[in-house]
Design an enzyme around this catalytic site. Sequence first.
Site, PDB file in Angstrom:
ATOM      1  CE1 TYR A  35      -3.938   2.096   0.326  1.00 24.76           C
ATOM      2  CE2 TYR A  35      -4.650  -0.176   0.652  1.00 24.76           C
ATOM      3  CZ  TYR A  35      -4.945   1.142   0.350  1.00 24.76           C
ATOM      4  OH  TYR A  35      -6.234   1.512   0.052  1.00 24.76           O
ATOM      5  CD  GLU A  82      -3.913   6.375   1.471  1.00 21.48           C
ATOM      6  OE1 GLU A  82      -3.545   7.174   2.357  1.00 21.48           O
ATOM      7  OE2 GLU A  82      -5.073   5.938   1.379  1.00 21.48           O
ATOM      8  CG  ASP A 116      -9.514  11.014 -23.634  1.00 23.07           C
ATOM      9  OD1 ASP A 116      -8.706  10.082 -23.821  1.00 23.07           O
ATOM     10  OD2 ASP A 116     -10.564  10.870 -22.972  1.00 23.07           O
ATOM     11  CB  THR A 118      -6.301   3.981 -21.326  1.00 23.14           C
ATOM     12  OG1 THR A 118      -6.318   3.988 -22.758  1.00 23.14           O
ATOM     13  CG2 THR A 118      -7.657   4.420 -20.808  1.00 23.14           C
ATOM     14  CE  LYS A 176      -9.426   2.610 -24.944  1.00 22.98           C
ATOM     15  NZ  LYS A 176      -9.327   3.174 -23.596  1.00 22.98           N
ATOM     16  NE  ARG A 193      -8.616  -1.942 -19.545  1.00 23.29           N
ATOM     17  CZ  ARG A 193      -9.894  -2.356 -19.648  1.00 23.29           C
ATOM     18  NH1 ARG A 193     -10.159  -3.617 -19.916  1.00 23.29           N
ATOM     19  NH2 ARG A 193     -10.883  -1.507 -19.480  1.00 23.29           N
TER      20      ARG A 193
END
Length: 431
Positions: A65, A67, A211, A237, A240, A246
């Site tokens: 983790y 953060e 985008d 992203t 693609k 992803r």
Amino acid sequence: MTQTPAHQQTSAHQHPALTATDPELAALVTAEERLQADTLRLIPSENYVSTAVLEASGTVLQNKYSEGYPGRRYYEGQQNIDQVERLAVARAKALFGTDHANVQPYSGSPANLAVYLAFAEPGDTVMGMALPMGGHLTHGWGVSATGKWFRGVQYAVRQDTGLVDFDAVRELALKERPKLIFCGGTALPRTIDFAAFAEIARESGAVLVADIAHIAGLVAGGAHPSPVPYADVISTTTHKTLRGPRGAMLLAREEHAKAIDKAVFPGLQGGPHNQTTAAIAVALHEAAQPSFRSYAHAVVANAKALAEALLARGFDLVSGGTDNHLVLMDLTSKDVPGKVAAKALDRAGIVVNYNTVPYDPRKPFDPSGVRIGTPSLTSRGLGTEHMAAVADWIDRGVRAAGTGDEDALPKIRGEVAELMTAFPAPGLPTA
């Protein structure tokens, strides 16, 4: 003696721990591997990642983790994680030639939402291409949170050409004075004129957001112009055409770096998915190789060849063709709804998605169009010499859908599977 089913044998061979723990789920993974191997995947937002990207996605980085940002975490034990993220950031900046990169967004929609949080207040006017014209939900469309929390105004394409009318875009921007202008979308077969959008954004006082989720790999490989000299912020992203996991990234000019970082964390997200960050780093490393540049140009060459072959078979294509990886087919003249065609093609081993076309008289869940693209088949090594066969299969499949000839579809599927056997997919098991 009881015989173990063949699919369980394959699953156990490829995924021994998963099979031992959860044979039902392992069998589904194996079935998906087989489906991806045997079918012709033409959905333009899909691709095959490398074995290296798959391995990075499944590492023990999953256990951490983290953060915060490198050097500024809220958890200890980040000695290796910080290096992983710094590596991904450095590679993103080098590949795209940008001042700043944030690799923490979980996906494309959260990345776009971070842009809103960085530059706009609820109720502000934002501007993007209308969804039925090829835009994206998160560009201020009504059913999206971005259209509910902000006042979305949309521009369109010309009905006669399927191209953006920049005079109309400028007129709308000067009238509405949006805080943000989005360019890019999800069903745009032509080159995006970033310079024209930048001039309109400058004149109207808006922040320009490019985008490039669909075309990031083409930009990285030099097969599409880059938005970096023109856009204030770039959202993309990492899957693609970029052939990564992803995930998503935000690229920005240095003056916007703090606003972007604060919007991602703590504005919208908690800890980043470190295993995805690692896989993004691998994909960016792969995209910096000369072979990736060849791949990006081959994607475009294949799409253009496929478009020409479809036109020769009497298909109507939005804007008359393509400049990138994507072809949008209007099946109105074929008298076959897009959804009917897509489902028939799926039974024929050709995976596409039904899609609205500009000024579509049909409903979005039952539209007139089918959207196809060439990233996946190019990753498998198919070239322009194969596009006539692909167009022929599509033609036969659509005709079979129109006449109800179900017997034709298994025959096409067999031919597709035979060709796919000759072009193994990256990242998939070979046995």
